[in-house]
Design an enzyme around this catalytic site. Structure first.
Site, PDB file in Angstrom:
ATOM      1  CG  ASP A  31      43.040 -21.114 -26.243  1.00  0.00           C
ATOM      2  OD1 ASP A  31      41.791 -21.027 -26.221  1.00  0.00           O
ATOM      3  OD2 ASP A  31      43.657 -21.775 -27.096  1.00  0.00           O
ATOM      4  NE  ARG A  33      33.046 -23.369 -26.224  1.00  0.00           N
ATOM      5  CZ  ARG A  33      34.328 -23.585 -26.499  1.00  0.00           C
ATOM      6  NH1 ARG A  33      34.798 -24.817 -26.555  1.00  0.00           N
ATOM      7  NH2 ARG A  33      35.136 -22.578 -26.744  1.00  0.00           N
ATOM      8  NE  ARG A  39      45.690 -22.369 -32.705  1.00  0.00           N
ATOM      9  CZ  ARG A  39      45.378 -23.668 -32.596  1.00  0.00           C
ATOM     10  NH1 ARG A  39      46.166 -24.588 -33.090  1.00  0.00           N
ATOM     11  NH2 ARG A  39      44.263 -24.034 -31.982  1.00  0.00           N
ATOM     12  CG  ASN A  95      37.204 -15.621 -30.261  1.00  0.00           C
ATOM     13  OD1 ASN A  95      37.890 -15.064 -29.413  1.00  0.00           O
ATOM     14  ND2 ASN A  95      37.556 -16.799 -30.758  1.00  0.00           N
TER      15      ASN A  95
HETATM   16  C1  IPE Z   1      42.612 -17.026 -29.116  1.00  0.00           C
HETATM   17  O1  IPE Z   1      42.021 -18.214 -28.763  1.00  0.00           O
HETATM   18  C2  IPE Z   1      41.718 -15.868 -28.773  1.00  0.00           C
HETATM   19  C3  IPE Z   1      41.472 -15.650 -27.348  1.00  0.00           C
HETATM   20  C4  IPE Z   1      42.036 -16.273 -26.352  1.00  0.00           C
HETATM   21  C5  IPE Z   1      40.525 -14.603 -27.059  1.00  0.00           C
HETATM   22  P1  IPE Z   1      41.167 -19.070 -29.798  1.00  0.00           P
HETATM   23  O2  IPE Z   1      40.674 -20.260 -29.062  1.00  0.00           O
HETATM   24  O3  IPE Z   1      40.158 -18.214 -30.437  1.00  0.00           O
HETATM   25  O4  IPE Z   1      42.261 -19.468 -30.889  1.00  0.00           O
HETATM   26  P2  IPE Z   1      42.371 -20.760 -31.824  1.00  0.00           P
HETATM   27  O5  IPE Z   1      41.057 -20.911 -32.523  1.00  0.00           O
HETATM   28  O6  IPE Z   1      42.642 -21.918 -30.927  1.00  0.00           O
HETATM   29  O7  IPE Z   1      43.523 -20.474 -32.716  1.00  0.00           O
HETATM   30  C1  IPE Z   2      39.476 -18.851 -24.540  1.00  0.00           C
HETATM   31  O1  IPE Z   2      38.938 -20.116 -24.332  1.00  0.00           O
HETATM   32  C2  IPE Z   2      38.439 -17.752 -24.405  1.00  0.00           C
HETATM   33  C3  IPE Z   2      37.985 -17.180 -25.677  1.00  0.00           C
HETATM   34  C4  IPE Z   2      38.501 -17.423 -26.844  1.00  0.00           C
HETATM   35  C5  IPE Z   2      36.880 -16.262 -25.599  1.00  0.00           C
HETATM   36  P1  IPE Z   2      38.237 -20.904 -25.500  1.00  0.00           P
HETATM   37  O2  IPE Z   2      36.786 -20.556 -25.518  1.00  0.00           O
HETATM   38  O3  IPE Z   2      38.945 -20.706 -26.784  1.00  0.00           O
HETATM   39  O4  IPE Z   2      38.406 -22.404 -24.999  1.00  0.00           O
HETATM   40  P2  IPE Z   2      38.899 -23.641 -25.846  1.00  0.00           P
HETATM   41  O5  IPE Z   2      40.163 -23.242 -26.532  1.00  0.00           O
HETATM   42  O6  IPE Z   2      37.800 -23.964 -26.813  1.00  0.00           O
HETATM   43  O7  IPE Z   2      39.108 -24.718 -24.840  1.00  0.00           O
HETATM   44 MG    MG Z   3      40.502 -21.625 -27.677  1.00  0.00          MG
END
Ligand code: IPE
Ligand code: IPE
Ligand code: MG
Length: 245
Positions: free
Chosen positions: A22, A35, A196, A70
């Site tokens: 994450d 992003r 989490r 996602n």
């Molecule tokens: C969890 O990260 C899913 C992945 C890393 C693929 P998210 O960014 O989707 O989770 P939340 O929204 O912070 O809980």
């Molecule tokens: C994790 O990084 C990758 C995926 C969930 C695909 P994020 O895209 O959730 O990045 P943040 O949490 O918004 O920084």
């Molecule tokens: Mg994330």
């Protein structure tokens, strides 16, 4: 002080390490980048961690790459993630072959467009015979969806008489999960400072050791991975039992 491989006990490694990768978006934002640049960097880090896990001899590595939730991100981000996944599967096959790594997708693969599904199946097929290490990529994965899907199949087997109520236990229930052979994670790492689980392995983490890192995933490194393994080795796993009294 830098922690190296020599600081961990190579005979006491976790059998299964799961990682919630994450923080890609925040990494990019901090740099004023879109992003997607964070996701690109994230793929490179994932490659390094896979190679490190293989080198160390960790049999199962699961990476949470795309959750069922996602799909609700902006369309452009979802499309970019799918494109990156397609490129990843094409580019990584030689590495997986060279390192004898079996690839397995975990989740509702049917949610993906057909060309991507084909690529996933192709990489799974090409690497199916490898046993030294299995790389599990959680794709359109949700822990709750996995449990509900299991119950759906299980109910069907009850009705058909293939399963008797008395035979339902932890072992038989696991046969209905996406990848029954997969052992429970011994160690779950989550980066980006969020404390989490975000719907990753729910049934499987009952006694998993949890490790949270403040680093954003693109800043994670082999050294940090080894640090997490070291911390894991210092934990006393009790599984509800008493070892000293
Ligand atoms: C969890 O990260 C899913 C992945 C890393 C693929 P998210 O960014 O989707 O989770 P939340 O929204 O912070 O809980
Ligand atoms: C994790 O990084 C990758 C995926 C969930 C695909 P994020 O895209 O959730 O990045 P943040 O949490 O918004 O920084
Ligand atoms: Mg994330």
């Amino acid at each position: 002080m830098s922690l190296s491989q020599t600081d961990i006990d190579l005979t006491n490694l976790p059998r299964h390490v799961a990682i919630i990768m994450d923080g890609n978006g925040r990494w990019a934002k901090k740099r004023g980048l879109p992003r997607v640049m964070g996701h690109k960097r994230g793929v490179e880090v994932a490659r390094r961690i896979i190679i490190k896990a293989r080198e160390l001899g960790i049999p199962y590595l699961s990476l949470f790459a795309f959750s069922k939730e996602n799909w609700q991100r902006p369309r452009l981000e979802v499309e970019t993630l799918l494109k990156l996944l397609g490129e990843y599967l094409e580019n990584e096959l030689p590495l997986l072959m060279e390192k004898s790594i079996r690839f397995k997708a975990l989740g509702d693969v049917e949610d993906f467009p057909e060309d991507l599904r084909d690529k996933i199946r192709e990489v799974e097929r090409a690497t199916a015979a490898f046993r030294e290490m299995t790389l599990v990529l959680a794709l359109s994965y949700s822990g709750r969806a996995e449990i509900l899907r299991a119950i759906r199949f299980l109910t069907k087997d009850f009705k058909d008489g293939g399963l008797k109520e008395i035979d339902l236990n932890d072992e038989t229930f696991r046969q209905y999960l996406y990848f029954p052979e997969l052992p429970d994670p011994d160690l779950l790492i989550r980066t980006s400072g969020e404390i989490r689980i975000s719907n990753f392995f729910l049934y499987q983490i009952a006694y998993t050791e949890l490790y949270f890192s403040d680093l954003l995933w693109p800043d994670f490194s082999e050294e940090e991975f080894v640090k997490a393994l070291g911390e894991y080795q210092r934990r006393e796993r009790r599984f509800g039992r008493v070892y000293e009294f």
